[in-house]
Scaffold this active site. Structure first.
Site, PDB file in Angstrom:
ATOM      1  N   ARG A 122      -1.537 -20.163 -18.012  1.00  0.00           N
ATOM      2  CA  ARG A 122      -0.121 -20.169 -17.637  1.00  0.00           C
ATOM      3  C   ARG A 122       0.120 -19.375 -16.358  1.00  0.00           C
ATOM      4  NH1 ARG A 122       1.043 -19.261 -24.028  1.00  0.00           N
ATOM      5  NH2 ARG A 122       0.542 -21.415 -24.604  1.00  0.00           N
ATOM      6  N   SER A 276      13.754   3.147   8.614  1.00  0.00           N
ATOM      7  CA  SER A 276      13.340   4.535   8.470  1.00  0.00           C
ATOM      8  C   SER A 276      14.556   5.377   8.134  1.00  0.00           C
ATOM      9  CB  SER A 276      12.701   5.035   9.773  1.00  0.00           C
ATOM     10  OG  SER A 276      12.577   6.442   9.776  1.00  0.00           O
ATOM     11  N   LYS A 282      13.329   1.907  14.063  1.00  0.00           N
ATOM     12  CA  LYS A 282      12.117   1.409  13.415  1.00  0.00           C
ATOM     13  C   LYS A 282      12.339   0.071  12.713  1.00  0.00           C
ATOM     14  CE  LYS A 282       8.638   3.130  13.034  1.00  0.00           C
ATOM     15  NZ  LYS A 282       8.225   4.154  12.064  1.00  0.00           N
ATOM     16  N   ASN A 284       9.770  -1.486  10.356  1.00  0.00           N
ATOM     17  CA  ASN A 284       8.456  -1.369   9.725  1.00  0.00           C
ATOM     18  C   ASN A 284       8.068  -2.657   8.989  1.00  0.00           C
ATOM     19  OD1 ASN A 284       8.321   1.355  10.528  1.00  0.00           O
ATOM     20  ND2 ASN A 284       9.501   1.977   8.736  1.00  0.00           N
ATOM     21  N   ARG A 315     -22.198  -8.651 -29.226  1.00  0.00           N
ATOM     22  CA  ARG A 315     -20.835  -8.122 -29.146  1.00  0.00           C
ATOM     23  C   ARG A 315     -20.888  -6.817 -28.377  1.00  0.00           C
ATOM     24  NH1 ARG A 315     -16.671  -9.136 -32.653  1.00  0.00           N
ATOM     25  NH2 ARG A 315     -17.770 -11.100 -33.030  1.00  0.00           N
TER      26      ARG A 315
END
Length: 460
Positions: A122, A276, A282, A284, A315
């Site tokens: 799944r 930032s 900034k 980023n 096992r």
């Protein structure tokens, strides 16, 4: 920060895909364990191994069973596996005649491993779908930027001109191969685990293989040649595939980080990237950083998965538990990396103008190879290379464009050279063909995954 960030309400979206995470809750895991127990009872009833009434009672009980999680946790801590405590809660609620037919002829690992396979199937369906989405996005970038000129870089230095379309095709090709590998892996991974106490199915006499096949049929799985209690190669193969996908996505994301450096400025994350707390300017590359972090973590988990495969006799003693720690995290990290990549590519800001500026700023140095071959028409190749190398030092020092410097040095000997072809746009080789090959490969693999593949257009 919690012990496992991917299970955190705060950090979970950074490190796990929500659809994959939903498959790996305690209740989802218990549901798969019960699903296998019911499938086993039904398979044995069809074969006459247990009464039909017992299978019906087991199915009816499980359909609305609510486990006592505290008792299960205590039993798991004592037994090392959840099945004994789970059976201890189920059996008293069954009719007396059906109690002995629950879990008949199986061992705990049969149930746990088969449930593991169901969960992986799944989860991989989710990952395949998102991986195809990433491939479609990269194919679109390859097609639309097939002629977008940019510097090609080797050892982090300008090398030869390339196109952003070819770079995108280079990101796409390994992901297409991962889709092919997934199809191969699934043929081996989706197998029932059913061997009984020591892998001989002795409790079922001569009906063991019949029950294994019936159980597999009920769950749409295959039956391996022998029980795989301590044969963990397919688990390692799955771990390696997940790590490989993360690594390929990490390469893409690392390139984006490098291309978004202030001094380069050729590509940026959509929405301006991350901010930032103190530097307003900034932008980023946070999404790309998360992908690289997932890739690095997956590599470390793969090492643990490889070590867990060394198990004892029929096992193992500890490798199984290591898988529980490692494989769900790999599935979660791969889902997260894929989801982040979809988000990264959806808003990717490709700055073709800046790419052209960076090409021009090289003063023709990326044409050094092309110049050497052009000059070899009028002089020995070694002499041509030496002339270009000398001129390149002056071009790098800002004394002029490399082609102009070479032409000045050649004088009359350069009269027979077609200088109009010694440009970045004329030194792309078979880039367009390579992009088309990557797009065709992706389209072919996509067509095998879906009956109606999307329309495919040739690149310009």
């Amino acid at each position: 920060m919690p012990l496992t960030p991917m299970d955190s309400e705060l950090f979970g979206a950074m490190f796990a895909h929500p659809e994959v995470a939903a498959l790996y809750t305690d209740h989802a895991h218990l549901h798969r364990l019960l699903e296998v127990e019911v499938a086993l009872a039904r398979a044995q009833a069809r074969l006459g191994v247990i009464p039909q009434a017992s299978a019906e009672a087991i199915s009816a009980l499980v359909s609305d069973f609510e486990p006592d999680m505290a008792r299960l946790s205590a039993g798991l801590l004592q037994d090392g596996v959840p099945i004994p405590a789970l059976l201890a809660q189920l059996r008293p609620a069954l009719p007396p005649a059906a109690r002995e037919h629950l879990h008949y002829g199986a061992t705990s690992q049969d149930i746990v491993d088969t449930a593991f396979v169901l969960g992986a199937r799944r989860a991989l369906a989710v990952l395949r779908r998102v991986l195809l989405d990433v491939g479609d996005q990269l194919a679109g970038l390859g097609r639309s930027h097939a002629t977008t000129l940019m510097p090609g870089r080797t050892h982090a230095q300008h090398a030869l001109p390339t196109t952003f379309g070819l770079k995108a095709a280079g990101w796409l090709s390994p992901l297409t191969r991962h889709l092919e590998r997934l199809s191969e892996l699934e043929g081996r991974l989706y197998a029932v685990s059913f061997g009984g106490a020591a892998g001989t199915l002795a409790a079922l006499g001569q009906r063991g293989l019949d029950v294994a096949q019936a159980l597999a049929d009920g769950l749409s799985l295959s039956v391996p040649p022998t029980p795989w209690h301590t044969q963990r190669d397919t688990v390692l193969e799955l771990s390696a595939w997940l790590t490989g996908v993360c690594t390929s996505l990490g390469k893409l994301a690392q390139d984006v980080i490098l291309l978004s450096q202030s001094e380069v400025g050729e590509v940026f994350e959509g929405g301006g990237g991350g901010g930032s707390s103190t530097m307003p300017q900034k932008q980023n590359p946070i999404t790309a950083e998360l992908i690289v972090a997932a890739a690095g973590t997956a590599a470390g988990l793969l090492a643990a998965a490889a070590r867990s495969g060394v198990q004892e006799h029929e096992r193992g003693t500890h490798g199984w538990q290591v898988e529980w720690l490692v494989v769900p995290q790999l599935l979660g990290l791969t889902g997260a990396a894929l989801g982040h990549t979809v988000r990264l590519l959806s808003g990717l800001d490709v700055r073709a103008g800046r790419m052209a500026q960076n090409v021009a700023a090289s003063n023709g140095l990326m044409l050094a190879e092309a110049l050497s071959f052009a000059l070899a028409q009028v002089m020995p190749r070694a002499e041509a290379q030496q002339l270009v190398r000398s001129a390149a030092r002056h071009a790098a020092g800002g004394e002029g464009h490399l082609v102009a410097l070479v032409r000045d040095r050649l004088g009359a000997r350069g009269a027979d050279i077609d200088w109009s072809t010694v440009t970045e746009a004329h030194t792309l080789g078979v880039s367009a063909d390579l992009i088309q090959r990557a797009l065709d490969h992706h389209a072919h693999v996509r067509a095998s995954a879906f009956p109606q593949p999307p329309s495919h257009q040739e690149i310009p």
